[in-house]
Design an enzyme around this catalytic site. Structure first.
Site, PDB file in Angstrom:
ATOM      1  N   HIS A 158       0.820  -1.219   0.000  1.00  0.00           N
ATOM      2  CA  HIS A 158       0.000   0.000   0.000  1.00  0.00           C
ATOM      3  C   HIS A 158       0.854   1.270   0.000  1.00  0.00           C
ATOM      4  CE1 HIS A 158      -3.587  -2.318   0.430  1.00  0.00           C
ATOM      5  NE2 HIS A 158      -3.304  -2.756   1.642  1.00  0.00           N
ATOM      6  N   ASP A 193      -2.727 -10.573  -2.338  1.00  0.00           N
ATOM      7  CA  ASP A 193      -3.340 -10.108  -1.101  1.00  0.00           C
ATOM      8  C   ASP A 193      -4.825  -9.825  -1.349  1.00  0.00           C
ATOM      9  OD1 ASP A 193      -2.167  -8.682   1.674  1.00  0.00           O
ATOM     10  OD2 ASP A 193      -4.038  -7.806   0.969  1.00  0.00           O
ATOM     11  N   HIS A 195      -6.431  -7.321  -0.430  1.00  0.00           N
ATOM     12  CA  HIS A 195      -6.563  -5.899  -0.734  1.00  0.00           C
ATOM     13  C   HIS A 195      -5.749  -5.548  -1.975  1.00  0.00           C
ATOM     14  CE1 HIS A 195      -7.073  -6.194   3.728  1.00  0.00           C
ATOM     15  NE2 HIS A 195      -8.120  -5.454   3.445  1.00  0.00           N
ATOM     16  N   ASP A 282      -4.506 -12.982   3.493  1.00  0.00           N
ATOM     17  CA  ASP A 282      -5.787 -12.552   4.041  1.00  0.00           C
ATOM     18  C   ASP A 282      -6.966 -12.766   3.099  1.00  0.00           C
ATOM     19  OD1 ASP A 282      -4.669 -10.640   2.405  1.00  0.00           O
ATOM     20  OD2 ASP A 282      -4.686  -9.040   3.894  1.00  0.00           O
TER      21      ASP A 282
END
Length: 354
Positions: A158, A193, A195, A282
């Site tokens: 990120h 991931d 996200h 995740d």
């Protein structure tokens, strides 16, 4: 499988986290290291310490202003009367074209996207060695290893060129990919991931020399909300070198693997000779964020398919926070990669993805 980790990564211990207006303990705890390391060793990983590559590879990806901010903001923050124990922004610019402030408070708002990336006394040290871990793992790939695991913590995907966010400070996968590129390789970054890897996308968005692919829960109702949509294909020289595969919430193994087929076909078409995998854990069915529904066995199938491309792989740790499933998920992922990695007669030989 060879693996890399540095003990200084333990020293980042964030306390502040906010979700839905409520202050909660940060999910990005140092205890993640113990569980991930044990799980990697259960998959046969043998760890070594990273070398110090210095600031040059970090500055090849991140701006000088941002690196200076990360290195110096904590002592500056602590000189503010009544300041908290961690650097947490409370104001943000309306646009990235606004003026660059001199104050510590203003710079925190400029360089920290959200409240999930608090900076404390040892954050820079841990982030620096997290990046050095990814760089040393990339060196092992350059030395001929078929698959290497970098236990990089704090994570990185990120983090933009000049912006922290989502528990991330330095973009470890991007730093490793740039290092491989400058060594003469043609890297693709595949982010698995749950996200979207918005920072990675942003770093390479206008470039065509690194392919970025992200498979993630659709951002219309999921972090990072503003990036990760399928129409984001890159711009300028990078047009077509970014692929977002945004999946409906609750997508299971079968749906995920179908998207992975598309991702691997794009990596093959790009002519990548090395794959940097931003390895989030995740997407699991029991993950607290409840984005996707991949099973523990599914992680092994994902990495097995990636290894089936026949290119060397660098697995850089991203998300996957404290839960009973984290260790088994990583063991499954690394075991799948190790079992399916195979050399080819040419690093750019075509292979059937999936």
């Amino acid at each position: 499988m060879k693996a890399v980790f540095d003990d200084r990564q333990w020293r980042h211990d964030p306390k502040f986290f906010m979700a839905n207006g409520t202050r909660l303990p940060s999910p990005e705890q140092p205890e993640r290291i113990a569980r991930l390391k044990a799980a990697a060793e259960a998959a046969g990983c043998v760890f070594e310490a990273p070398a110090d590559h210095g600031m040059g590879p970090l500055a090849a990806v991140h701006s000088p202003e941002y690196l200076h901010f990360l290195r110096t903001i904590y002592p500056r923050w602590r000189r503010i009367e009544g300041a908290g124990e961690e650097v947490i922004p409370n104001i943000h610019p309306a646009s990235r074209a606004d003026g660059y402030p001199k104050s510590a408070v203003g710079q925190a708002g400029w360089h920290q996207a959200d409240t999930a990336c608090p900076i404390a006394e040892h954050t820079w040290e841990a982030a620096y060695w997290s990046a050095q871990t990814a760089l040393s793992a990339a060196d092992l790939v350059l030395g001929g290893a078929r698959a290497v695991y970098a236990l990089s913590r704090p994570p990185g995907h990120h983090a933009y060129r000049d912006l922290a966010g989502g528990f991330c400070f330095l973009n470890n996968a991007a730093i490793a990919a740039e290092h491989l590129l400058r060594a003469g390789r043609r890297p693709a970054i595949l982010d698995v991931d749950v996200h979207h890897g918005n920072g990675t996308q942003g770093i390479f968005y206008a470039r065509g020399d690194v392919l970025t692919v992200s498979i993630h829960a659709h951002p219309e109702r999921f972090y990072p909300f503003f990036w990760g949509y399928p129409q984001e294909r890159g711009e300028g020289a990078g047009l077509g070198a970014n692929l977002n595969l945004a999946l409906p919430r609750g997508t299971d193994d079968a749906g995920y693997l179908a998207a992975l087929d598309t991702a691997l076909a794009r990596i093959d078409a790009f002519g990548a000779d090395v794959v940097v995998v931003a390895l989030g854990l995740d997407a699991h069915v029991n993950d607290p964020f409840q984005g996707l529904a991949v099973t523990t066995e599914g992680f092994g199938r994902i990495t097995g398919a990636i290894a089936g491309l026949g290119r060397p792989q660098l697995y850089v740790q991203e998300g996957g926070y404290l839960s009973p499933d984290r260790g088994p998920n990583l063991t499954a992922a690394l075991s799948g990669a190790a079992a399916c990695a195979r050399p080819t007669s040419s690093s750019s030989a075509a292979a059937s993805p999936g």
